[in-house]
Each structure stands twice: as C-alpha cells, then as structure tokens.
Design a protein around this motif. Sequence first.
Motif, PDB file in Angstrom:
ATOM      1  N   ALA A 141      10.935 -31.697  39.513  1.00  0.00           N
ATOM      2  CA  ALA A 141      12.060 -32.123  40.519  1.00  0.00           C
ATOM      3  C   ALA A 141      13.299 -32.482  39.648  1.00  0.00           C
ATOM      4  N   ASP A 142      14.496 -31.836  39.877  1.00  0.00           N
ATOM      5  CA  ASP A 142      15.652 -32.399  39.134  1.00  0.00           C
ATOM      6  C   ASP A 142      16.343 -33.694  40.057  1.00  0.00           C
ATOM      7  N   THR A 143      17.595 -34.054  39.715  1.00  0.00           N
ATOM      8  CA  THR A 143      18.161 -35.238  40.314  1.00  0.00           C
ATOM      9  C   THR A 143      18.387 -34.884  41.837  1.00  0.00           C
ATOM     10  N   LEU A 144      18.644 -33.896  42.148  1.00  0.00           N
ATOM     11  CA  LEU A 144      18.921 -33.427  43.365  1.00  0.00           C
ATOM     12  C   LEU A 144      17.728 -33.479  44.136  1.00  0.00           C
ATOM     13  N   ALA A 145      16.712 -33.041  43.753  1.00  0.00           N
ATOM     14  CA  ALA A 145      15.507 -32.977  44.603  1.00  0.00           C
ATOM     15  C   ALA A 145      14.901 -34.338  44.493  1.00  0.00           C
ATOM     16  N   THR A 146      14.947 -35.069  43.527  1.00  0.00           N
ATOM     17  CA  THR A 146      14.486 -36.483  43.390  1.00  0.00           C
ATOM     18  C   THR A 146      15.152 -37.252  44.278  1.00  0.00           C
ATOM     19  N   SER A 147      16.526 -37.151  44.404  1.00  0.00           N
ATOM     20  CA  SER A 147      17.128 -38.143  45.516  1.00  0.00           C
ATOM     21  C   SER A 147      16.907 -37.627  46.861  1.00  0.00           C
ATOM     22  N   TYR A 148      16.565 -36.548  46.998  1.00  0.00           N
ATOM     23  CA  TYR A 148      16.032 -36.156  48.485  1.00  0.00           C
ATOM     24  C   TYR A 148      14.782 -36.562  48.932  1.00  0.00           C
ATOM     25  N   ALA A 149      13.853 -36.812  47.917  1.00  0.00           N
ATOM     26  CA  ALA A 149      12.622 -36.980  48.176  1.00  0.00           C
ATOM     27  C   ALA A 149      12.607 -38.858  48.355  1.00  0.00           C
ATOM     28  N   LEU A 150      13.292 -39.355  47.361  1.00  0.00           N
ATOM     29  CA  LEU A 150      13.581 -40.714  47.483  1.00  0.00           C
ATOM     30  C   LEU A 150      14.148 -41.293  48.783  1.00  0.00           C
ATOM     31  N   ALA A 151      15.048 -40.497  49.218  1.00  0.00           N
ATOM     32  CA  ALA A 151      16.048 -40.867  50.471  1.00  0.00           C
ATOM     33  C   ALA A 151      14.916 -40.779  51.661  1.00  0.00           C
ATOM     34  N   ALA A 152      14.143 -39.744  51.739  1.00  0.00           N
ATOM     35  CA  ALA A 152      13.154 -39.797  52.704  1.00  0.00           C
ATOM     36  C   ALA A 152      12.361 -40.830  52.645  1.00  0.00           C
ATOM     37  N   ALA A 153      11.733 -41.097  51.828  1.00  0.00           N
ATOM     38  CA  ALA A 153      10.800 -42.140  51.613  1.00  0.00           C
ATOM     39  C   ALA A 153      11.381 -43.671  52.072  1.00  0.00           C
ATOM     40  N   ILE A 154      12.821 -43.897  51.689  1.00  0.00           N
ATOM     41  CA  ILE A 154      13.400 -44.972  52.022  1.00  0.00           C
ATOM     42  C   ILE A 154      13.558 -45.085  53.461  1.00  0.00           C
ATOM     43  N   ARG A 155      13.919 -43.848  53.885  1.00  0.00           N
ATOM     44  CA  ARG A 155      14.284 -43.834  55.408  1.00  0.00           C
ATOM     45  C   ARG A 155      13.017 -44.249  56.113  1.00  0.00           C
ATOM     46  N   LYS A 156      11.657 -43.624  55.742  1.00  0.00           N
ATOM     47  CA  LYS A 156      10.414 -44.096  56.412  1.00  0.00           C
ATOM     48  C   LYS A 156      10.155 -45.641  56.122  1.00  0.00           C
ATOM     49  N   ILE A 157      10.373 -46.205  55.013  1.00  0.00           N
ATOM     50  CA  ILE A 157      10.138 -47.521  54.708  1.00  0.00           C
ATOM     51  C   ILE A 157      11.139 -48.395  55.727  1.00  0.00           C
ATOM     52  N   GLY A 158      12.388 -48.056  56.223  1.00  0.00           N
ATOM     53  CA  GLY A 158      13.322 -48.454  57.053  1.00  0.00           C
ATOM     54  C   GLY A 158      12.654 -48.675  58.211  1.00  0.00           C
ATOM     55  N   GLN A 159      11.766 -47.630  58.590  1.00  0.00           N
ATOM     56  CA  GLN A 159      11.192 -47.514  60.181  1.00  0.00           C
ATOM     57  C   GLN A 159      10.356 -48.804  60.271  1.00  0.00           C
ATOM     58  N   GLU A 160       9.553 -49.283  59.162  1.00  0.00           N
ATOM     59  CA  GLU A 160       8.749 -50.426  59.336  1.00  0.00           C
ATOM     60  C   GLU A 160       9.553 -51.559  59.244  1.00  0.00           C
ATOM     61  N   GLN A 161      10.874 -51.803  58.629  1.00  0.00           N
ATOM     62  CA  GLN A 161      11.586 -52.852  58.570  1.00  0.00           C
ATOM     63  C   GLN A 161      13.047 -52.451  58.340  1.00  0.00           C
ATOM     64  N   ALA A 162      14.137 -52.719  58.671  1.00  0.00           N
ATOM     65  CA  ALA A 162      15.257 -52.353  58.257  1.00  0.00           C
ATOM     66  C   ALA A 162      15.600 -52.622  56.831  1.00  0.00           C
ATOM     67  N   VAL A 163      16.163 -51.763  56.092  1.00  0.00           N
ATOM     68  CA  VAL A 163      16.467 -52.132  54.688  1.00  0.00           C
ATOM     69  C   VAL A 163      17.854 -52.596  54.413  1.00  0.00           C
ATOM     70  N   ASP A 164      18.187 -53.690  53.800  1.00  0.00           N
ATOM     71  CA  ASP A 164      19.475 -54.211  53.505  1.00  0.00           C
ATOM     72  C   ASP A 164      20.024 -53.686  52.262  1.00  0.00           C
ATOM     73  N   LEU A 165      19.243 -53.464  51.501  1.00  0.00           N
ATOM     74  CA  LEU A 165      19.671 -53.279  49.821  1.00  0.00           C
ATOM     75  C   LEU A 165      18.724 -52.241  49.368  1.00  0.00           C
ATOM     76  N   VAL A 166      19.263 -51.288  48.572  1.00  0.00           N
ATOM     77  CA  VAL A 166      18.411 -50.671  47.673  1.00  0.00           C
ATOM     78  C   VAL A 166      19.136 -50.962  46.121  1.00  0.00           C
ATOM     79  N   PHE A 167      18.023 -51.066  45.189  1.00  0.00           N
ATOM     80  CA  PHE A 167      18.378 -51.184  44.048  1.00  0.00           C
ATOM     81  C   PHE A 167      17.839 -50.006  42.878  1.00  0.00           C
ATOM     82  N   THR A 168      18.639 -49.636  42.097  1.00  0.00           N
ATOM     83  CA  THR A 168      17.874 -48.657  41.293  1.00  0.00           C
ATOM     84  C   THR A 168      18.538 -49.218  39.740  1.00  0.00           C
TER      85      THR A 168
END
Lengths: 349, 282
Positions: B92-119
């Motif tokens: 994965a380059d950065t475009l593909a990496t951000s797609y995968a991470l964004a999907a996972a964060i959406r999934k995490i948000g379904q368990e409990q809404a996310v207020d902040l993301v840090f990198t």
Amino acid sequence: RSTELPEHLKAYKGVWVFIEHDRGHVHPVSWELMGEARKLADKLGVDVSGVLLGGPQDPLEAFAKEAYAYGADHAYLMRDPVLQGYRNEPFTKGMTDLVNRYQPEILLLGATTMGRDLAGSVATTLATGLTADCTELNIDGRALAATRPTFGGSLLCTIMTLAYRPQMATMRPRTAPMPRRDENRSGDIITMELGMIETDIVTKLLDFIPDASRNTVNLAYADIIVTAGKGLKNADNCQLVWDLARVLGAEVGATRAVTQAGWLEAERQVGQTGKTVRPKLYIAAGVSGAIQHRVGMEASDIIVAINTDPNAPIFDFAHHGIVGNAMQVLPMLTQTFRSHLDKRIRKVA
Amino acid sequence: MHIVVCIKQVPDSAQIRVHPVTNTIMRQGVPAIVNPYDLFALEEALRLKDQFGGRVTMLCMGPPQAEDALRKCLSFGATDAILVTDRAFAGADTLATSYALAAAIRKIGQEQAVDLVFTGKQTIDGDTAQVGPGVAKRLGLNLLTYVSRIVEVDLDARRIQVERRAEGGVQLLDTTLPSLITMLEGTNEMRFATMEDMLRAARCTVRKWNKDDAGIEDITKIGLKGSPTIVSKVFGPKPRSEKADMQVVSDSSVNDVCLNLIQKIFTTHSTLEEETVERLSA
Ligand SMILES: Cc1cc2nc3c(=O)[nH]c(=O)nc-3n(C[C@H](O)[C@H](O)[C@H](O)COP(=O)(O)OP(=O)(O)OC[C@H]3O[C@@H](n4cnc5c(N)ncnc54)[C@H](O)[C@@H]3O)c2cc1C
Ligand SMILES: Cc1cc2nc3c(=O)[nH]c(=O)nc-3n(C[C@H](O)[C@H](O)[C@H](O)COP(=O)(O)OP(=O)(O)OC[C@H]3O[C@@H](n4cnc5c(N)ncnc54)[C@H](O)[C@@H]3O)c2cc1C
C-alpha cells in the motif's frame, strides 16, 4: 494493477505550482519549484502555471507578476475572504476545484507545513498519487519521475504515477536552486470563484503568533553556515563556532548529536530531520558526515570540513578538508578571516 | 472521550545498513519499533484520557508481528488495540493506507463514537506525512496538522482549540469534534509504563482484523492495487567524483593552512568575498 493512462485522463496538460504565501510574502520554495516546473514543461512541450489562493488583503496580482518572471506562463487566481490565512478546508476545495476544471498533468507543492497539509488532502480527494519530499524531478516517457531519498538518504528511489492524474509531488525548500528572474516575461491570469462562505467552514483561524526568532535563525536561506558537530566536545566550545559565524556574517548550524545534547537549539539542526540548506559556503567543525546530515547540506557550493579523523565520512564529499583539532583550527580561521575581511571592509569604507 | 491513536511499526532506522554493493537494505537483526513520532501522539491522547476519562484505542495496519508495537502502547496505558492485518494490504502507498485505516476507524466508531483521531507527524521509514491528512479527508474529520499544543477541549460544546506550527509562527485554530490531530515531535514526554499497565498489556488480547473485519468495501482501493504510486527504481547515491583537497594541521602549520584555505575559497567562488564584505558593511 493498471499502469496505462485511461483515455479521459490524457486531456490533462501542463505543469502547475502551488504558490505558497503568508502575510504578504511568497515562500521562496515556490520559486524554486517554478524553476523545476519550467524544465519539466519544456521537456513536455507544455505551459507552466502558478496557482494563487488568497484573501482580499493578499497582493495576488503582484505575486502573479513575480511568477511570470520566474518562468510561469499563466496564473490561476482565486480570491475570497475565507482564503485570508491558510486553512485546510477552503484551500483544499479551491485547489481541487481548479484541478478538476483546468486539468493539469503535474502539480507541485513545497514540503512545508502548509504544502504537506494541503497536498495530502488534495491528493486524497482527487484519488491520485503523491510523492513526498522529492530531491529531483524529471520526465521519463511522458510521466513525472520523482526521486526521493529513503532510509535516511542511504538509498534513493524514483516514484511514478502512471495511471492517474495529476501527478503530484512535494519538494523541500532549498532542494532545487533559485531560478533566475526574467522581468521581460509576462503571462495571463485566469480567475475562478471559490463558492464558499465563512459559515460553511468549521475551523476558525483565531490568531497567528509569529516566532520570536523569526529574524534571527534563517538557516535554510543563509549564504554562509558554520556548523557545530559533537567533535566540539562540549557546549562551551560552541562559542568558537559563533565567533567564526560573526566574523563571516554567517548562521550557526548543528548536527542532531549537538541539538540532542542541548548545546544548540533544535531549529539549527541541518539534515534529514532538520533543515535542508544550500549556502555558498558550509564550514563543518567536528562533524562526522553521517548520511542523515549529508542529505541536508551536500548541495552547498563549497564544503569545508575540520575533523581530527582523516577517515571521517565527511571528507568523502567535502571540497576542502582540514585534518586537525577544531578547537585549534576554528580560532585561527576566525582570526585569519577577520584580518582578511577587515582590510576589504576598510577599503570599501 | 473516545480517542483512536494510529501507530506504525517501523525498522529502527538508526540500525539499518545498506549493502554497499547490491544497494539492498540489510534488515536482518534490525529491531522493529513503534514509530518514534507516534509516541508524542499517544502521550497526548493519554493526557486527555487522564483529564476527561474514556478510552484510547490503538490502531495499526501491518504484518502480524506489529502486535508487539501495539502491546508496547498498551503498556503505557492505552485501553485497547486493533491490528489490521491481511495480505491484501501489502504494497500500500499512502492513498491505499489511508483508505484502509479510515475503514477501520469507521468500524471502531460503530462500537463507540470517536471524538478524536491522533497520528504522528510522519514515520521514519516512508516519511511522507501524508497518511494523517488522507484519513481525515476520507472520514470528513477536521484536520489539525503539526499541532504543538492542545490549548483547550470543551467536550460539552464539542470544540477543540490548538496551536499549529506554521512557517515562521504558530496558528491558533478552533474547530469542532471529531477532528484528526497530527502531533508535532518534542511537544511532550512519554510517561513511564506502570507495573499494572505492563502486566495488563502482556495479558491483553490484541484484536486482529482482516480486510472484512475492517469493513473494507472496495478491495480495488487497498494494497498494491489501490496504490497510484509505483516505485520504478531504487539506487545508491552517486559518489562525488573529485576528492577533497586535504590539508593536515600540525602545531606550526595551522596559520598557513588557514591562510591557504581562505585564499582557495575566495578564488574558487568569485562573488563570495564581495558579498560577504557587502553583508558585513551593511
Ligand atoms: C532517523 C534519523 C534521523 C537523523 N537525522 C539527522 C539530521 O537531520 N541531522 C544530523 O546531523 N543527524 C541526524 N541523525 C544522526 C546522524 O546519524 C549522526 O548520528 C549525527 O549526524 C552525528 O553528529 P556528529 O557528526 O556531530 O557527531 P559524531 O558522529 O559523534 O561525530 C563527531 C566527529 O567529530 C570528530 N572529532 C572528534 N574530536 C574532534 C576535534 N577535537 N576536532 C575536530 N573533530 C573532532 C570525530 O572524528 C567525529 O567524526 C539522524 C539519525 C537517525 C537515525
Ligand atoms: C522509502 C519509502 C518511500 C515511500 N514513498 C512514498 C511516497 O512518496 N508516496 C506514497 O504515497 N507512499 C510512499 N511510500 C509508501 C508509504 O510509506 C506507505 O504507504 C505507508 O503505509 C504509510 O506512509 P508513511 O510511512 O509515509 O506514513 P506517514 O504518512 O509519514 O505517517 C503519518 C502517521 O500516520 C500513521 N500511520 C502511517 N502508517 C500507518 C499504519 N500502517 N498503521 C497505522 N498508522 C499509520 C502514523 O500515526 C504516522 O505517524 C513509501 C514507502 C517507503 C518505504
């Protein structure tokens, strides 16, 4: 995966440079990029354009004139109150709208805090490739071949975006030389509306607090730099570097070993994780010449190295090497430069 | 407050060597570490958790052994850790990496809404600083890059105020939650791991998500397939052709060596002397 450019993207033509400015000044990296853009466009037989986004108080037309002098044929101009001062949201929309409408094949930005913030957002919105921190830009076939250091500079890799447009890249300040100005060059302005109002934008810019040291440390654009390495042994000996710098009207630089020891401020660090510099004269005292340091300064016109170890790596890329103790050589160099320059200054007076 | 901190496992680049002949990376024996810049993000997240309560979820995309990096973060006090790991993500380059991470964060948000993301500000291997802006864009989060200080968080009003490093100064920005922060280095100091957290980290299970668990909808957008950038060539730097002009100093010669050097410098660079005199006279 496909490496063929789809038919509908073949219409993308021309090389664009995002002209970064803040409080009335264009960041010089934009002109450095303009010089590179000109070379790329000449190889491709296309035009160069500068992109100017800003607010009512920004002299965008004056910046456009400068852009022509540095090699641009056109300037894309977008002026709106919400573009006064950089914010990600309106700048990303402005930039992507311009790209979608006017379709450049290459888009270059400075690898600054503004350029990287914007480039990452724009590339994601446009779903295209973005190569970071390039040190060399070239054309291979009809595509951009962007070279960047990897693993701290011990290797270089060339990255291409073949099946997507525009091809995007960022370049660090001082990586490319400043092109010559040609005041006879001119160009035209193409304007576009942003179509956003302040209430659309969530993030508010409340204040800008300028750095106190803004005028004191300007390492990237200094003509002469004297750099302290760990070979100076202690913080007190850094005074010898300051003394030489004062006599030359130079800036003081540091290796990471020195900034980490707290002998000099972090903002003086030269190298991969510090600043890239290209002064006319770079004097390195007690610097080993590690690859991460080298990548930040090897474009200097003249490199002088003072080191006790005749096998120090820095002698592989210095122009003048002095094998000796910096604590002995620096004071003598200061004295010799002083008497030489004093004579000249008196003559001028 | 629910915070997600993204971390990458990277080779300790201080120990990486390049083979002088083949120009290949010699990874053998090089330890893998948490990207050093990401620890500033983690510490800042832990401070907010100390202040407001809530949880810090660690997220990493990488090979199975990246579990170690996540465990390290748990030992500092993170609540929970998810490793997104699947062969389909390779290359994965950065475009593909951000797609995968964004999907996972959406999934995490379904368990409990996310207020902040840090990198972190950037990594020490890919070193692009592009993943943070990419994730923010994909999730529609307010992007705050190069944050040097979190001035204030008002959870009730859902607002955050930060100082952001810009060229020649600092921007004071105010925005709403949820937002994504890329944390500047040197802005805080990582705490010591407590015995309790170290024991918990050792026992804790790191959840492993494959591409389906991570909610990947379009597999043409991940891994090599989803990467517009192509590495066309890897090569070693050109050695400088001419050798340095060397002078060796002895106690008696230092004066001559310096005179000689200054002479050479000013004759090889014709305008340097004039410009220096001009600058000093001004
Ligand atoms: C991810 C990463 C990023 C990095 N980024 C940077 C960066 O941006 N910039 C940077 O500079 N480094 C960076 N480094 C560190 C780099 O690898 C080197 O460790 C560092 O540059 C060494 O600094 P130095 O030359 O001052 O010290 P040393 O390597 O300790 O060298 C000291 C030198 O002084 C000489 N010496 C000793 N006594 C004397 C004397 N009396 N007179 C004259 N010479 C003497 C010695 O022979 C030696 O060559 C980075 C490292 C990593 C892993
Ligand atoms: C030498 C080299 C050069 C490269 N050059 C480019 C290039 O020019 N353009 C390009 O698009 N790709 C490039 N890549 C690929 C890129 O490194 C990968 O896409 C990588 O997955 C993320 O990019 P990064 O390491 O640059 O992260 P950065 O964008 O520098 O990372 C910023 C932050 O994002 C988070 N993050 C990054 N990766 C992960 C992860 N896997 N899991 C969780 N959080 C993460 C971390 O918090 C990190 O601090 C390059 C790779 C290498 C090895």
